[in-house]
Design a protein around this motif. Sequence first.
Motif, PDB file in Angstrom:
ATOM      1  N   THR A   1      31.978  31.487  27.391  1.00 46.10           N
ATOM      2  CA  THR A   1      33.155  31.245  28.232  1.00 46.10           C
ATOM      3  C   THR A   1      32.815  31.452  29.699  1.00 46.10           C
ATOM      4  O   THR A   1      33.159  30.628  30.558  1.00 46.10           O
ATOM      5  CB  THR A   1      34.305  32.177  27.809  1.00 46.10           C
ATOM      6  OG1 THR A   1      34.659  31.879  26.455  1.00 46.10           O
ATOM      7  CG2 THR A   1      35.511  32.015  28.705  1.00 46.10           C
ATOM      8  N   ALA A   2      32.131  32.547  30.017  1.00 49.44           N
ATOM      9  CA  ALA A   2      31.743  32.837  31.398  1.00 49.44           C
ATOM     10  C   ALA A   2      30.791  31.766  31.924  1.00 49.44           C
ATOM     11  O   ALA A   2      30.916  31.321  33.073  1.00 49.44           O
ATOM     12  CB  ALA A   2      31.097  34.223  31.485  1.00 49.44           C
ATOM     13  N   PHE A   3      29.867  31.338  31.099  1.00 46.20           N
ATOM     14  CA  PHE A   3      28.919  30.284  31.483  1.00 46.20           C
ATOM     15  C   PHE A   3      29.669  28.985  31.790  1.00 46.20           C
ATOM     16  O   PHE A   3      29.363  28.294  32.773  1.00 46.20           O
ATOM     17  CB  PHE A   3      27.895  30.079  30.363  1.00 46.20           C
ATOM     18  CG  PHE A   3      26.803  29.104  30.705  1.00 46.20           C
ATOM     19  CD1 PHE A   3      25.682  29.511  31.405  1.00 46.20           C
ATOM     20  CD2 PHE A   3      26.902  27.773  30.321  1.00 46.20           C
ATOM     21  CE1 PHE A   3      24.670  28.613  31.722  1.00 46.20           C
ATOM     22  CE2 PHE A   3      25.900  26.871  30.634  1.00 46.20           C
ATOM     23  CZ  PHE A   3      24.785  27.294  31.329  1.00 46.20           C
ATOM     24  N   ASP A   4      30.661  28.660  30.974  1.00 44.73           N
ATOM     25  CA  ASP A   4      31.429  27.431  31.178  1.00 44.73           C
ATOM     26  C   ASP A   4      32.253  27.486  32.467  1.00 44.73           C
ATOM     27  O   ASP A   4      32.362  26.476  33.177  1.00 44.73           O
ATOM     28  CB  ASP A   4      32.339  27.160  29.982  1.00 44.73           C
ATOM     29  CG  ASP A   4      31.561  26.794  28.724  1.00 44.73           C
ATOM     30  OD1 ASP A   4      30.372  26.408  28.829  1.00 44.73           O
ATOM     31  OD2 ASP A   4      32.142  26.908  27.625  1.00 44.73           O
TER      32      ASP A   4
ATOM     33  N   ALA B   1      32.974  25.542  37.945  1.00 40.10           N
ATOM     34  CA  ALA B   1      33.202  25.935  39.337  1.00 40.10           C
ATOM     35  C   ALA B   1      32.117  25.372  40.246  1.00 40.10           C
ATOM     36  O   ALA B   1      32.417  24.829  41.314  1.00 40.10           O
ATOM     37  CB  ALA B   1      33.256  27.458  39.451  1.00 40.10           C
ATOM     38  N   ILE B   2      30.870  25.476  39.843  1.00 41.64           N
ATOM     39  CA  ILE B   2      29.767  24.963  40.660  1.00 41.64           C
ATOM     40  C   ILE B   2      29.892  23.454  40.835  1.00 41.64           C
ATOM     41  O   ILE B   2      29.794  22.941  41.960  1.00 41.64           O
ATOM     42  CB  ILE B   2      28.399  25.326  40.037  1.00 41.64           C
ATOM     43  CG1 ILE B   2      28.163  26.838  40.141  1.00 41.64           C
ATOM     44  CG2 ILE B   2      27.267  24.538  40.696  1.00 41.64           C
ATOM     45  CD1 ILE B   2      26.988  27.343  39.308  1.00 41.64           C
TER      46      ILE B   2
ATOM     47  N   MET C   1      41.762  27.271  41.179  1.00 43.91           N
ATOM     48  CA  MET C   1      41.285  27.593  42.522  1.00 43.91           C
ATOM     49  C   MET C   1      42.443  27.549  43.516  1.00 43.91           C
ATOM     50  O   MET C   1      43.489  26.966  43.249  1.00 43.91           O
ATOM     51  CB  MET C   1      40.187  26.603  42.941  1.00 43.91           C
ATOM     52  CG  MET C   1      38.898  26.798  42.194  1.00 43.91           C
ATOM     53  SD  MET C   1      37.662  25.567  42.670  1.00 43.91           S
ATOM     54  CE  MET C   1      36.285  26.115  41.697  1.00 43.91           C
ATOM     55  N   GLN C   2      42.228  28.185  44.665  1.00 47.08           N
ATOM     56  CA  GLN C   2      43.202  28.229  45.757  1.00 47.08           C
ATOM     57  C   GLN C   2      44.459  29.019  45.398  1.00 47.08           C
ATOM     58  O   GLN C   2      45.532  28.768  45.943  1.00 47.08           O
ATOM     59  CB  GLN C   2      43.568  26.805  46.204  1.00 47.08           C
ATOM     60  CG  GLN C   2      42.381  25.974  46.651  1.00 47.08           C
ATOM     61  CD  GLN C   2      41.615  26.616  47.813  1.00 47.08           C
ATOM     62  OE1 GLN C   2      42.227  27.070  48.765  1.00 47.08           O
ATOM     63  NE2 GLN C   2      40.304  26.661  47.709  1.00 47.08           N
ATOM     64  N   ARG C   3      44.318  29.997  44.494  1.00 44.26           N
ATOM     65  CA  ARG C   3      45.435  30.874  44.125  1.00 44.26           C
ATOM     66  C   ARG C   3      45.127  32.341  44.438  1.00 44.26           C
ATOM     67  O   ARG C   3      45.873  33.228  44.037  1.00 44.26           O
ATOM     68  CB  ARG C   3      45.747  30.747  42.628  1.00 44.26           C
ATOM     69  CG  ARG C   3      46.200  29.380  42.208  1.00 44.26           C
ATOM     70  CD  ARG C   3      46.585  29.380  40.752  1.00 44.26           C
ATOM     71  NE  ARG C   3      46.815  28.049  40.249  1.00 44.26           N
ATOM     72  CZ  ARG C   3      47.279  27.790  39.035  1.00 44.26           C
ATOM     73  NH1 ARG C   3      47.562  28.777  38.213  1.00 44.26           N
ATOM     74  NH2 ARG C   3      47.457  26.549  38.646  1.00 44.26           N
TER      75      ARG C   3
END
Length: 156
Positions: A14-17, A22-23, A88-90
């Motif tokens: 999950t963290a990898f995904d 994000a990248i 993002m942006q929260r």
Amino acid sequence: MFEIRRATPSDAQTAFDIRLQAIRHQCIGAYTTEQMLAWTAGAASDGYNDLMEKHFYLGCIQDEPVATGMLDLEAGEIGAIFVLPRFMQRGLGLKVLNHLECLARDLGLKAVTLDATLNAADFYRRCGFVGDAPAIYHSPSGLQLACVPMVKRLLL
């Protein structure tokens, strides 16, 4: 409600995904497509799962992981702050960063460092990190990426 919890070994994929998404969303323009694809290649089992043993955290909304962050106590380094694009942006990245800084302070660190991606350096400056000199980050996989090493003194 946004809650931050310690990651477990079963959270590695999950963290990898989250990192991958994000990248590939946030780093467009800061890095080439080839660099982003190389950076996100592989699988959690290629070593990312080992990070779950460190102070690795997941930010969750209604128990769904949407953000990550890590504190490497040995190096005094913050890293792996990533947020799923649709969240993002929260202010979630800032919440994770604040959590890691509080943890570092509670554990007695006087300062923390990080290697900011080119697209995130201004965010970290707004958060009190200092650093402008470009450098090259050497990933464990051999990938080399431009970055900005930064430091922030923590008030105890």
